[in-house]
Design a protein around this motif. Structure first.
Motif, PDB file in Angstrom:
ATOM      1  N   HIS A 144     -18.010  41.678   8.606  1.00 19.43           N
ATOM      2  CA  HIS A 144     -19.294  41.141   9.054  1.00 19.43           C
ATOM      3  C   HIS A 144     -20.097  42.253   9.719  1.00 19.43           C
ATOM      4  O   HIS A 144     -19.596  42.938  10.616  1.00 19.43           O
ATOM      5  N   PHE A 145     -21.337  42.421   9.282  1.00 20.26           N
ATOM      6  CA  PHE A 145     -22.256  43.412   9.847  1.00 20.26           C
ATOM      7  C   PHE A 145     -23.276  42.677  10.714  1.00 20.26           C
ATOM      8  O   PHE A 145     -23.985  41.796  10.237  1.00 20.26           O
ATOM      9  N   PHE A 146     -23.329  43.047  12.005  1.00 11.26           N
ATOM     10  CA  PHE A 146     -24.256  42.446  12.947  1.00 11.26           C
ATOM     11  C   PHE A 146     -25.235  43.498  13.459  1.00 11.26           C
ATOM     12  O   PHE A 146     -25.030  44.703  13.247  1.00 11.26           O
ATOM     13  N   ALA A 147     -26.275  43.067  14.164  1.00 11.90           N
ATOM     14  CA  ALA A 147     -27.259  43.983  14.745  1.00 11.90           C
ATOM     15  C   ALA A 147     -26.580  44.971  15.685  1.00 11.90           C
ATOM     16  O   ALA A 147     -25.494  44.707  16.217  1.00 11.90           O
ATOM     17  N   ASN A 148     -27.229  46.106  15.888  1.00 12.11           N
ATOM     18  CA  ASN A 148     -26.760  47.154  16.794  1.00 12.11           C
ATOM     19  C   ASN A 148     -25.401  47.717  16.389  1.00 12.11           C
ATOM     20  O   ASN A 148     -24.601  48.104  17.240  1.00 12.11           O
ATOM     21  N   ASP A 149     -25.137  47.744  15.082  1.00 12.48           N
ATOM     22  CA  ASP A 149     -23.906  48.330  14.526  1.00 12.48           C
ATOM     23  C   ASP A 149     -22.635  47.655  15.028  1.00 12.48           C
ATOM     24  O   ASP A 149     -21.589  48.284  15.147  1.00 12.48           O
ATOM     25  N   VAL A 150     -22.718  46.378  15.328  1.00 15.32           N
ATOM     26  CA  VAL A 150     -21.529  45.619  15.693  1.00 15.32           C
ATOM     27  C   VAL A 150     -20.858  45.174  14.395  1.00 15.32           C
ATOM     28  O   VAL A 150     -21.499  44.611  13.511  1.00 15.32           O
TER      29      VAL A 150
END
Length: 179
Positions: A144-150
């Protein structure tokens, strides 16, 4: 001279025993390799910026995980231990989607009349923990790719990311969610 020679022999015998024990220990440890399973993997993008490609532990590579989407196709394979243990991690390498070069009017610039000029996206890497899973859940590996490279990874069972009970829930494009 004889005394030095005898003490040297006893020292070699003692070291020999220690090396023999070390060798036996190494043989036992290498013989107890954990059982792994090759499972397909997929990417789910929870951001407005596309992921051009990604790889897990330097292997494989899915191309084009669109913004607020993905998860539709699985690629083979990533190796995971059949039984979870503390300390499991995955190294995720990815490249953000690039963008077209535009002129002052906003038109896409062509390099040679045939192809468009593109600025490649940034290359990124992150090592993340693999959450606990049960042996009967080893069906697919989700990134899973989230905002701010999380980045969050998950070893999942039969339930796919588009299922309403799957967590984290499937991404919703905010533009499409507006009434």
């Amino acid at each position: 001279m004889k005394l030095i020679f005898i003490s040297s022999i006893s020292m070699v015998r003692r070291l020999g025993k220690q090396f023999a024990l070390l060798g036996l220990l190494l043989m036992l440890l290498t013989g107890c390799e954990e059982e792994k399973e090759a499972i397909p993997y997929l990417g789910i993008n929870h951001t407005g910026k596309g992921v051009a490609a990604f790889a897990i532990n330097g292997e494989g590579g899915i191309l084009n995980v669109p913004p607020y989407g993905g998860g539709g196709k699985e690629v083979c394979c990533v190796n995971v231990p059949k039984t979870w243990r503390p300390g499991l991690v995955a190294k995720i390498d990815w490249q953000e989607s690039g963008r077209y070069v535009r002129d002052d009017r906003g038109d896409i610039v062509r390099e040679d009349g045939l192809r468009y000029s593109v600025i490649e996206g940034a290359l990124k890497s992150k090592t993340v923990p693999i959450p606990e899973y049960k042996p009967d859940e080893v069906m697919h590996f989700d990134v899973h790719f989230f905002a701010n490279d999380v980045i969050q990874v998950k070893v999942a069972g039969l339930m796919m990311p588009t299922h309403p009970d799957y967590r984290p829930s499937y991404p919703v494009n905010p533009e499409r969610a507006k009434p």
